[in-house]
Design a protein around this motif. Structure first.
Motif, PDB file in Angstrom:
ATOM      1  N   ILE A  50     -13.069 -11.795  -7.385  1.00 54.72           N
ATOM      2  CA  ILE A  50     -13.973 -12.654  -8.160  1.00 54.72           C
ATOM      3  C   ILE A  50     -13.493 -14.108  -8.101  1.00 54.72           C
TER       4      ILE A  50
ATOM      5  N   ASN B 132     -14.152 -15.434  -4.667  1.00 55.82           N
ATOM      6  CA  ASN B 132     -15.595 -15.676  -4.503  1.00 55.82           C
ATOM      7  C   ASN B 132     -16.004 -17.024  -5.115  1.00 55.82           C
TER       8      ASN B 132
ATOM      9  N   PRO C 235     -24.632 -19.334  -3.292  1.00 59.35           N
ATOM     10  CA  PRO C 235     -24.728 -18.726  -4.622  1.00 59.35           C
ATOM     11  C   PRO C 235     -23.580 -17.738  -4.880  1.00 59.35           C
ATOM     12  N   LEU C 236     -23.052 -17.796  -6.102  1.00 59.61           N
ATOM     13  CA  LEU C 236     -21.962 -16.899  -6.502  1.00 59.61           C
ATOM     14  C   LEU C 236     -22.389 -15.449  -6.393  1.00 59.61           C
ATOM     15  N   CYS C 237     -23.654 -15.202  -6.753  1.00 60.82           N
ATOM     16  CA  CYS C 237     -24.205 -13.850  -6.734  1.00 60.82           C
ATOM     17  C   CYS C 237     -25.562 -13.917  -6.062  1.00 60.82           C
ATOM     18  N   GLN C 238     -25.917 -12.822  -5.355  1.00 63.51           N
ATOM     19  CA  GLN C 238     -27.237 -12.811  -4.707  1.00 63.51           C
ATOM     20  C   GLN C 238     -28.359 -12.771  -5.737  1.00 63.51           C
TER      21      GLN C 238
ATOM     22  N   THR D 204     -29.785 -14.549  -8.245  1.00 63.44           N
ATOM     23  CA  THR D 204     -29.764 -15.896  -8.812  1.00 63.44           C
ATOM     24  C   THR D 204     -30.668 -15.969 -10.047  1.00 63.44           C
TER      25      THR D 204
ATOM     26  N   GLY E 256     -29.082  -7.169 -13.676  1.00 60.80           N
ATOM     27  CA  GLY E 256     -28.221  -5.998 -13.904  1.00 60.80           C
ATOM     28  C   GLY E 256     -27.628  -5.966 -15.301  1.00 60.80           C
TER      29      GLY E 256
ATOM     30  N   PRO F 232     -23.238  -3.324 -15.693  1.00 62.40           N
ATOM     31  CA  PRO F 232     -23.519  -4.772 -15.793  1.00 62.40           C
ATOM     32  C   PRO F 232     -22.459  -5.662 -15.134  1.00 62.40           C
ATOM     33  N   CYS F 233     -21.642  -5.109 -14.223  1.00 59.82           N
ATOM     34  CA  CYS F 233     -20.603  -5.879 -13.529  1.00 59.82           C
ATOM     35  C   CYS F 233     -19.539  -6.440 -14.478  1.00 59.82           C
TER      36      CYS F 233
ATOM     37  N   HIS G 182     -19.815 -11.170 -15.416  1.00 56.65           N
ATOM     38  CA  HIS G 182     -18.758 -12.189 -15.293  1.00 56.65           C
ATOM     39  C   HIS G 182     -19.245 -13.467 -14.605  1.00 56.65           C
ATOM     40  N   VAL G 183     -20.355 -13.378 -13.861  1.00 57.56           N
ATOM     41  CA  VAL G 183     -20.915 -14.592 -13.259  1.00 57.56           C
ATOM     42  C   VAL G 183     -21.784 -15.260 -14.336  1.00 57.56           C
TER      43      VAL G 183
END
Lengths: 283, 186
Positions: A54, A57, A67-70, A72, A150, A184-185, A274-275
């Motif tokens: 993480i 990343n 983008p940190l995560c796909q 967005t 998520g 939820p990550c 966490h994002v």
């Protein structure tokens, strides 16, 4: 009478656009440092592995403007509109929507908004969800929050019995995170809204997610103990980073509260991965 | 830290049987993407006994929809979506030869049973490290359902995808083991 300050719509559009692009690629320093300190104290090998990835990343995303995560997100916008502002050159809501449209189109962000029934994509990530408060002054504060699906899917609003009391609320928060498990990550940030009406509790919960990590609750001094006790309990569940096991299941629990009806006890738990992306600007 | 197992696709039955929940894996080779609507369509074609737009035999599917690539890049950011929404379709796909699934989050009892029955594997990819994972993708092409935009089925060539085995052929479940091993009584 206070003088009226004019703010043109195109400045609002530009600001919204820039905030969403920045939020999608640049993780807040408060979240990053919480993850770094969690990585140092995490007890499991897989948990540390996940936290290290993480951190890596976040660096790659910032350096490469990726983008940190796909995911967005759905675009959530909080606006605090000064009552001495006069918006010129167009329609305020449309100016915000246009900012979102440009961010997702020109910023290479994923369009993740669809018709709820046909599931057909709207194509430009609009409509954004806009929450506007009228406040004192002649400024506009805009907070952009791309919210991933998520973690939102693991959230809910309930009407507890008033007799559930503080203990019932705490148990409900911990149960929600336990039930969500890896979905939820984690590590997550938990936003909880207590009181108000059903929709106000949801707004309190979402706003709680915007508070910088480690800052005390704004609405009631009694809540800081609640936050600490629930966080401790969540981090004893064993879920750990990404659900791989460990003691870093949540980075923080943020609770906000307001009075409610004598018959009711609305509670919303809004889970954030966490994002935890949000950026703000004052015009 | 123990070294991750390096695995190359196609993932075979033998490879699956050697994997255990909790194994760290670096996966390379060729995989496909597909999520909600693609699963619904594939499952319908299977039920009707019709040809699929992609052969699933020995295939590995990644539950993912990337961000659009910037000009000159292979792909945008890419990472897993939550897997439970694919649970009602996954056993059909495994019956049609699907061997590997990459996603995040818990699977249903039916999916876990199908993983044991068909000797398959469910890998967890970490959610929220999509910029890092983009760097592991060397080629990306839409091969079916282009109308779904980011949710279309893509063929990816990957190198060193960091994954963790969640569900194995022996019934192992990392998420359950994590909680029972590391959970502390209140």
């Amino acid at each position: 009478m206070n003088p009226i300050r004019e703010i043109p719509c195109d400045i609002i559009t530009d600001t919204v656009k820039n905030l969403f692009v920045e939020a999608s690629t640049d993780l807040g320093e408060d979240v990053l440092s919480a993850i770094k300190s969690a990585a140092e104290s995490e007890v499991t090998e897989l948990g540390r592995y996940a936290l290290d990835k993480i951190i890596e990343n976040a660096r790659i995303a910032k350096d490469s403007a990726l983008p940190l995560c796909q995911d967005t997100g759905l675009a959530v916008v909080f606006v605090e509109l000064g009552q001495d502002v006069h918006i010129t050159g167009g329609d305020f809501n449309e100016a915000v929507q246009e900012g979102v449209r440009r961010a997702y189109r020109n910023g290479f962000l994923r369009k993740s908004v669809c018709d709820p029934l046909s599931r057909e994509n709207t194509g430009d990530n609009t409509p954004a969800v806009i929450h506007t408060d009228i406040v004192k002054g002649d400024r506009i504060r805009i907070i952009a929050m791309p919210k991933g699906g998520g973690s939102e899917n693991m959230s809910s609003s309930v009407m507890l019995l008033p007799s559930a009391g503080l203990e019932g609320i705490k148990k409900h928060i911990v149960d929600m995170v336990e039930k969500a498990g890896p979905n939820p990550c984690p590590p997550v940030i938990v936003g909880a809204g207590i009181g108000g009406s059903i929709e106000k509790s949801a707004l309190l919960a979402k706003r709680a997610l915007l508070r910088p990590l480690g800052e005390p609750s704004r609405s009631d001094p009694r809540l800081s103990r609640v936050e600490k006790e629930t966080l401790d309990e969540i981090n004893r569940l064993g879920t750990g980073p990404q659900g791989y096991g460990g003691k870093t299941t949540a980075l923080a629990v943020h609770v906000e509260m307001m009075p409610c009806h004598i018959a009711s006890l609305p509670v919303t738990v809004n889970i954030q991965c966490h994002v935890a992306r949000h950026k703000e600007a004052v015009i | 830290m123990k070294n991750p197992k390096k695995i190359h696709t196609p993932i075979t039955r033998d490879i699956c049987e050697e994997l255990s929940a909790g194994d760290m894996v670096l996966l390379s080779g060729s995989i496909i993407t597909g999520r909600d609507t693609a699963h619904k369509r594939l499952s319908k074609l299977i039920a009707e006994g019709r040809d699929l737009p992609v052969k699933l035999n020995g295939e590995t599917i990644f539950y993912a929809a990337p961000t659009p690539p910037r000009p000159g890049r292979v792909i945008g950011s890419i990472g897993p979506t939550t897997s439970y929404r694919m649970d009602e379709y996954a056993p059909d796909l495994m019956q049609s030869g699907l061997r590997g699934m990459i996603g995040k989050g818990k699977r249903s009892a039916e999916v876990r049973a199908a993983i044991m029955k068909y000797k398959a594997v469910y890998f967890g990819a970490m959610g929220g490290i999509a910029a890092l994972m983009a760097g592991c993708v060397k080629m990306a092409d839409v091969i079916a359902y282009e109308d779904l935009g980011p949710e279309s089925i893509m063929r990816l060539e990957i190198e060193g995808f960091p994954l963790i085995v969640i569900n194995d052929t022996k019934g192992g479940d990392l998420y359950e083991e994590a909680v029972s091993r590391h959970g502390m009584a209140p």
